[in-house]
Design a protein around this motif. Structure first.
Motif: not given
Length: 182
Positions: A122-131, A164-168, A172-175, A177-182
């Protein structure tokens, strides 16, 4: 001590130091974690929280009591975080993606980060978001703040914060999901 009384005592020379110590005790931990979730590194968060309290001490006379004290302090902390992250990018000449990689390595190696694998992801997913999206997500999800309070801190409309919260959350969900598929 209530915030209103703290402010009164902070603005008086004879009680300023005592009131400041009370203020630090009251808000230090909350602010530390607010800052830490943005900058990730413990030492950076430690430095920034000191900067925030120095600014509060120096600028308390300019605090117009039309906002709550914690809102004003959080606004200072938030601006310090965003400024710090921008300077760090420029100083290291890293694009956003590379700074994310650097902070991600800090997450992996820091003795100050505890948590299971899910929390780390989750923390790594958060790093992918704009500040600013990460900031809104942290304040809403982790700190359980009301949009109205976040609005007072960031100066952003409630509608924009909700978007902004909705987009975030979608990113995060997409990240994850991708992480689970790898």
């Amino acid at each position: 001590m209530e915030d209103k009384e703290l402010v009164e005592k902070l603005k008086q020379d004879e009680s300023k130091n005592f009131a400041f110590n009370q203020l630090v005790r009251k808000y230090q931990q909350q602010l530390y974690w607010h800052i830490r979730k943005m900058v990730i590194d413990h030492d950076d968060a430690d430095d920034l929280i000191q900067e925030v309290f120095i600014k509060v001490y120096k600028k308390i006379d300019s605090f117009r009591e039309d906002a709550q004290l914690y809102t004003w302090i959080y606004r200072i902390a938030t601006n310090e975080c965003l400024t710090f992250l921008n300077k760090k990018r420029k100083r290291v000449f890293l694009p956003i993606v590379d700074l994310e990689g650097v902070l991600s390595k800090v997450l992996d190696s820091s003795p100050h980060i505890s948590g299971d694998e899910v929390q780390l992801k989750l923390q790594k997913a958060l790093l992918k978001l704009p500040d600013k999206q990460r900031l809104v997500f942290n304040m809403k999800y982790f700190d359980d703040m009301k949009y109205e309070d976040i609005s007072g801190i960031t100066g952003t409309s409630v509608g924009a914060l909700k978007a902004s919260y909705h987009h975030a959350t979608k990113k995060i969900e997409e990240f994850l999901k991708m992480d689970l598929n790898h």
